[in-house]
Design an enzyme around this catalytic site. Structure first.
Site, short mmCIF file in Angstrom:
data_model
loop_
_atom_site.label_atom_id
_atom_site.label_comp_id
_atom_site.label_asym_id
_atom_site.label_seq_id
_atom_site.Cartn_x
_atom_site.Cartn_y
_atom_site.Cartn_z
N HIS A 1 13.53 -11.55 11.06
CA HIS A 1 14.17 -12.68 10.51
C HIS A 1 13.21 -13.97 10.96
N GLY B 1 10.81 -2.25 26.79
CA GLY B 1 11.19 -3.41 25.80
C GLY B 1 12.19 -2.92 24.81
N MET C 1 7.90 -10.92 16.96
CA MET C 1 7.46 -10.05 15.98
C MET C 1 8.93 -9.75 15.48
N GLY D 1 8.39 -2.77 3.96
CA GLY D 1 7.55 -2.75 5.20
C GLY D 1 7.98 -2.09 6.42
N HIS E 1 41.78 -15.49 18.36
CA HIS E 1 42.16 -14.67 19.69
C HIS E 1 42.89 -13.41 19.01
N LYS F 1 0.84 -1.13 -0.14
CA LYS F 1 0.01 -0.01 0.07
C LYS F 1 0.75 1.32 -0.09
N THR G 1 0.76 -8.67 6.23
CA THR G 1 0.62 -7.37 6.27
C THR G 1 1.07 -6.76 7.68
N GLY G 2 1.74 -7.54 8.49
CA GLY G 2 2.64 -7.02 9.50
C GLY G 2 1.77 -6.55 10.67
N SER G 3 2.47 -5.32 11.19
CA SER G 3 1.70 -4.83 12.41
C SER G 3 2.01 -3.35 12.60
C1 LIG Z 1 11.56 0.74 15.41
C2 LIG Z 1 11.44 -0.80 15.20
C3 LIG Z 1 12.62 -1.49 15.37
C4 LIG Z 1 12.59 -2.78 15.17
N1 LIG Z 1 14.03 -3.41 15.13
C5 LIG Z 1 13.98 -4.76 14.74
C6 LIG Z 1 15.33 -5.45 14.68
O1 LIG Z 1 16.41 -4.87 14.85
N2 LIG Z 1 15.36 -6.62 14.31
C7 LIG Z 1 14.14 -7.25 14.22
O2 LIG Z 1 14.15 -8.57 13.64
N3 LIG Z 1 12.96 -6.85 13.96
C8 LIG Z 1 13.01 -5.40 14.33
N4 LIG Z 1 11.74 -4.92 14.19
C9 LIG Z 1 10.47 -5.55 14.02
C10 LIG Z 1 10.43 -5.85 12.33
O3 LIG Z 1 10.35 -4.38 11.86
C11 LIG Z 1 8.95 -6.92 12.34
O4 LIG Z 1 9.05 -7.73 12.96
C12 LIG Z 1 9.25 -6.96 10.54
O5 LIG Z 1 9.08 -5.77 9.95
C13 LIG Z 1 7.92 -7.70 10.47
O6 LIG Z 1 7.75 -8.16 8.97
P1 LIG Z 1 6.41 -8.35 8.21
O7 LIG Z 1 6.83 -8.72 6.73
O8 LIG Z 1 5.60 -9.32 9.00
O9 LIG Z 1 5.54 -7.02 8.41
P2 LIG Z 1 5.87 -5.47 8.32
O10 LIG Z 1 7.42 -5.11 7.83
O11 LIG Z 1 5.25 -4.71 8.87
O12 LIG Z 1 5.37 -5.13 6.52
C14 LIG Z 1 3.98 -5.23 6.27
C15 LIG Z 1 3.59 -4.41 5.05
O13 LIG Z 1 2.35 -4.76 4.57
C16 LIG Z 1 1.81 -3.53 4.10
N5 LIG Z 1 0.29 -3.75 4.21
C17 LIG Z 1 -0.51 -4.04 5.03
N6 LIG Z 1 -1.74 -4.10 4.85
C18 LIG Z 1 -1.74 -4.24 3.45
C19 LIG Z 1 -2.70 -4.22 2.48
N7 LIG Z 1 -3.93 -4.75 2.63
N8 LIG Z 1 -2.35 -4.20 1.29
C20 LIG Z 1 -1.06 -3.75 0.72
N9 LIG Z 1 -0.15 -3.59 1.69
C21 LIG Z 1 -0.44 -3.94 3.15
C22 LIG Z 1 2.41 -2.53 4.95
O14 LIG Z 1 2.12 -1.23 4.59
C23 LIG Z 1 3.69 -3.11 5.21
O15 LIG Z 1 4.54 -2.28 4.28
C24 LIG Z 1 11.57 -3.45 14.66
C25 LIG Z 1 10.36 -2.99 14.72
C26 LIG Z 1 10.46 -1.57 14.96
C27 LIG Z 1 9.01 -0.70 14.82
N1 LIG Z 2 15.94 -5.42 18.20
C1 LIG Z 2 14.67 -5.97 17.71
O1 LIG Z 2 14.82 -7.19 17.30
C2 LIG Z 2 13.71 -5.25 17.93
C3 LIG Z 2 13.54 -3.95 18.08
C4 LIG Z 2 12.46 -3.12 18.07
C5 LIG Z 2 11.35 -4.00 17.85
N2 LIG Z 2 11.39 -5.07 17.82
C6 LIG Z 2 10.10 -5.81 17.87
O2 LIG Z 2 9.04 -4.82 17.60
C7 LIG Z 2 7.71 -5.31 18.69
C8 LIG Z 2 7.43 -3.96 19.38
O3 LIG Z 2 8.40 -3.54 20.28
P1 LIG Z 2 8.17 -2.98 21.66
O4 LIG Z 2 9.44 -2.44 22.27
O5 LIG Z 2 7.08 -1.71 21.35
O6 LIG Z 2 7.54 -4.13 22.39
P2 LIG Z 2 8.05 -5.08 23.41
O7 LIG Z 2 6.98 -6.08 23.40
O8 LIG Z 2 9.50 -5.55 23.04
O9 LIG Z 2 8.37 -4.32 24.79
C9 LIG Z 2 6.99 -3.79 25.23
C10 LIG Z 2 7.47 -3.37 26.65
O10 LIG Z 2 6.29 -2.78 27.29
C11 LIG Z 2 5.94 -3.07 28.39
N3 LIG Z 2 4.58 -2.64 28.64
C12 LIG Z 2 3.43 -3.27 28.24
N4 LIG Z 2 2.33 -2.51 28.80
C13 LIG Z 2 2.90 -1.43 29.50
C14 LIG Z 2 2.25 -0.61 30.26
N5 LIG Z 2 0.91 -0.30 30.23
N6 LIG Z 2 2.98 0.13 30.97
C15 LIG Z 2 4.52 0.20 31.10
N7 LIG Z 2 5.09 -0.93 30.13
C16 LIG Z 2 4.22 -1.68 29.46
C17 LIG Z 2 6.09 -4.61 28.17
O11 LIG Z 2 6.04 -5.11 29.61
C18 LIG Z 2 7.37 -4.65 27.67
O12 LIG Z 2 8.53 -4.71 28.36
C19 LIG Z 2 8.57 -6.27 19.58
O13 LIG Z 2 7.60 -7.58 19.10
C20 LIG Z 2 9.84 -6.32 19.36
O14 LIG Z 2 10.22 -7.90 19.37
C21 LIG Z 2 12.43 -5.92 17.84
#
Ligand SMILES: Cc1cc2nc3c(=O)[nH]c(=O)nc-3n(C[C@H](O)[C@H](O)[C@H](O)COP(=O)(O)OP(=O)(O)OC[C@H]3O[C@@H](n4cnc5c(N)ncnc54)[C@H](O)[C@@H]3O)c2cc1C
Ligand SMILES: NC(=O)c1ccc[n+]([C@@H]2O[C@H](COP(=O)([O-])OP(=O)(O)OC[C@H]3O[C@@H](n4cnc5c(N)ncnc54)[C@H](O)[C@@H]3O)[C@@H](O)[C@H]2O)c1
Length: 466
Positions: A321, A182, A318, A40, A444, A34, A143-145
């Site tokens: 990889h 988190g 979420m 994504g 090392h 979209k 469609t992710g999150s």
């Molecule tokens: C700040 C942040 C940091 C992160 N860091 C890491 C990290 O370091 N390592 C890690 O492993 N994970 C990390 N994550 C989590 C990671 O981004 C997600 O787990 C990953 O992107 C999920 O992939 P996905 O393909 O399921 O969905 P997404 O990446 O969310 O992609 C879904 C796509 O679907 C599209 N879409 C949705 N509905 C429709 C529709 N109806 N029609 C067309 N398109 C649509 C969306 O626009 C989006 O582009 C991080 C997330 C955030 C927010």
């Molecule tokens: N390095 C990475 O792999 C990476 C980086 C960023 C995001 N992500 C993924 O994205 C997703 C979202 O990340 P995130 O950090 O928002 O989620 P998270 O689930 O990692 O952490 C959310 C934190 O918020 C706390 N929390 C929940 N409700 C609360 C409340 N009412 N008040 C205070 N604390 C509360 C939880 O206990 C938890 O510690 C996660 O699933 C994460 O795995 C991964």
């Protein structure tokens, strides 16, 4: 009407990897996104931009805090140019998403820009600049999150923000209040901490990164406190209010006393919710769980036989990889192969510094399951490599089966733990014992010597350098 063997809705790491693998396996493939750019959440507003800012802010912190002790003197003030830092981050994102365009072309995948909406189980309407309909024998929902929030919070996206806005702030906050300790809260909290903000983390549970091994939470908490983070665990946020340029957060502490936090920005990072808005899943016979995830069986197949779902929109971690592995899994299943994913061996990483990384079972999980295990730990500070870089914090901990010595979990915190965890994944994939690792030569001086030493410690207290 264009017809495909497989259509993929969503172009994140789940969707675009599924598309490539389907095309490699000879399927006529379409991908629907979209937004104007592919990749994504991960590439546009997640993994990649956050790591770009972590890297820039790390350089800045080194320059102001550590260069001098390395004998590097910079005349004059060292300043942050936030606009430039954010622009560099954006250029990294643009290059990376551009790379996905290239991969789609290379693999002859048709890309449609627009919202994908099921008409029925084999037809998808795409509403972009113009509305078109395609036919697909099979569909993969990817469609992710989206960021979730708390019911009483009004996200104004200016001062009360999610990670998406926090990746492009126009100024460095004076005091950033982070709700949720988190991965997102701590990674982005650390970016702004390094750039000079005061950072207060408010976490509901009794420790930060509560889903990881408690030993990692404890060590990270200690290091973050040393870095002058204000960590408030066991706090229940009850209101978030913007008053002019100020944000006021009220929470109840462990004893039920009200605590007030005043800052100029508040990052809400309490998790993410599966995203299915506009998908019209029910028209295709696809059911959702109570939590709004797409319901799938062990083959990642939905309640409609020809429709699969992967990544953040289904159960499980979420992580990018994990989504990628599921994309490959479904593509290979569609091609008649018998792929396999071991979810226990999907590593988890938090990219703070020191980095936190883990794979397999935590001590808490082993205790809960009544598994007899032994531990071997080794502190990073005992390594020559750590002293050379002055990265002394952290440890590696190996949990192994008490009877068989098979490695059950590896938990590490330290410099470059994100890269080091791959060794543990390989070892566990091959069901290695702690002794196996202890008998392999590790170069090392490297940080990976801590893995060998922890393995030695787990194999009868045989660590050599402590
Ligand atoms: C700040 C942040 C940091 C992160 N860091 C890491 C990290 O370091 N390592 C890690 O492993 N994970 C990390 N994550 C989590 C990671 O981004 C997600 O787990 C990953 O992107 C999920 O992939 P996905 O393909 O399921 O969905 P997404 O990446 O969310 O992609 C879904 C796509 O679907 C599209 N879409 C949705 N509905 C429709 C529709 N109806 N029609 C067309 N398109 C649509 C969306 O626009 C989006 O582009 C991080 C997330 C955030 C927010
Ligand atoms: N390095 C990475 O792999 C990476 C980086 C960023 C995001 N992500 C993924 O994205 C997703 C979202 O990340 P995130 O950090 O928002 O989620 P998270 O689930 O990692 O952490 C959310 C934190 O918020 C706390 N929390 C929940 N409700 C609360 C409340 N009412 N008040 C205070 N604390 C509360 C939880 O206990 C938890 O510690 C996660 O699933 C994460 O795995 C991964």
């Amino acid at each position: 009407m264009n017809s495909y063997d497989v259509a993929i809705i969503g172009s994140g790491p789940g969707g675009y990897v599924a598309a490539i693998r389907c095309a490699q396996l000879g399927m006529k493939t379409a991908i629907i996104e979209k937004y104007a750019t592919l990749g994504g959440t991960c590439l546009n507003v997640g993994c990649i931009p956050s790591k770009a800012l972590l890297d820039s802010s790390h350089h800045y912190e080194d320059a102001i805090k550590h260069f001098e002790e390395h004998g590097i003197e910079i005349p004059g003030d060292i300043k942050v140019n936030l606009e430039k830092m954010i622009a560099r981050k954006q250029s990294v994102v643009d290059q990376t998403t551009g790379g996905i365009d290239f991969l789609m072309k290379k693999n002859n995948i048709d890309v449609y820009q627009g919202l994908g909406r099921f008409k029925d189980a084999t037809h998808i309407m795409i509403s972009g600049e113009e509305s078109i309909e395609i036919e697909a024998k099979n569909t993969i929902i990817a469609t992710g999150s989206k960021p979730s929030s708390l019911p009483f919070i009004k996200l104004d996206k200016e001062r009360i923000v999610t990670s998406t806005e926090a990746l492009k702030l126009k100024e460095i906050p004076k005091h950033l209040i982070v709700i949720g300790g988190g991965a997102i809260g701590l990674e982005l909290g650390q970016v702004y901490k390094r750039l000079g903000a005061e950072v207060s983390v408010i976490e509901f549970m009794d420790r930060v990164i509560p889903t990881m091994d408690a030993g990692l939470s404890k060590e990270l908490n200690k290091v973050l406190k040393k870095q002058k983070f204000k960590i408030n665990t066991s706090h229940k946020v009850k209101s978030v209010e913007r008053v002019g340029d100020e944000v006021i957060v009220k929470a109840d502490d462990k004893k039920g006393n009200e605590v007030e936090f005043k800052g100029d920005y508040c990052l809400v990072s309490v998790g993410r919710r599966p995203y299915t808005d506009g998908l019209n899943a029910e028209a295709a016979g696809v059911t959702l769980t109570e939590r709004g995830q797409i319901e799938v069986n062990d083959q990642l197949q939905t309640s409609a036989k020809n429709i699969y779902a992967i990544g953040d929109v289904v159960k499980g971690a979420m992580l990018a990889h994990k989504a990628e592995e599921e994309g490959v899994f479904v593509a290979e299943t569609l091609a008649g192969q018998k792929p396999h994913i071991d979810y226990n061996l999907i590593p988890g990483v938090v990219y703070t510094w020191p980095e936190v990384a883990a794979v397999g079972k935590t001590e808490e999980q082993l205790k809960e399951a009544d598994v007899a295990y032994k531990t071997g730990s080794f502190p990073m500070r005992a390594l020559g490599r750590s002293r050379a870089s002055m990265d002394l914090d952290g440890f590696v901990k190996i949990l192994a089966d008490k009877a068989t010595d098979e490695i059950l979990g590896v938990h590490m915190i330290g410099a470059r733990a994100a890269d080091m965890i791959a060794e543990a994944v390989v070892a566990m994939e091959y069901r290695a014992s702690a002794e196996d690792i202890s008998r392999m030569s590790h170069a090392h001086p490297t940080y990976t010597e801590a893995i060998k030493e922890a393995a030695l410690a787990a194999t009868g207290d045989r660590a050599l350098h402590i």
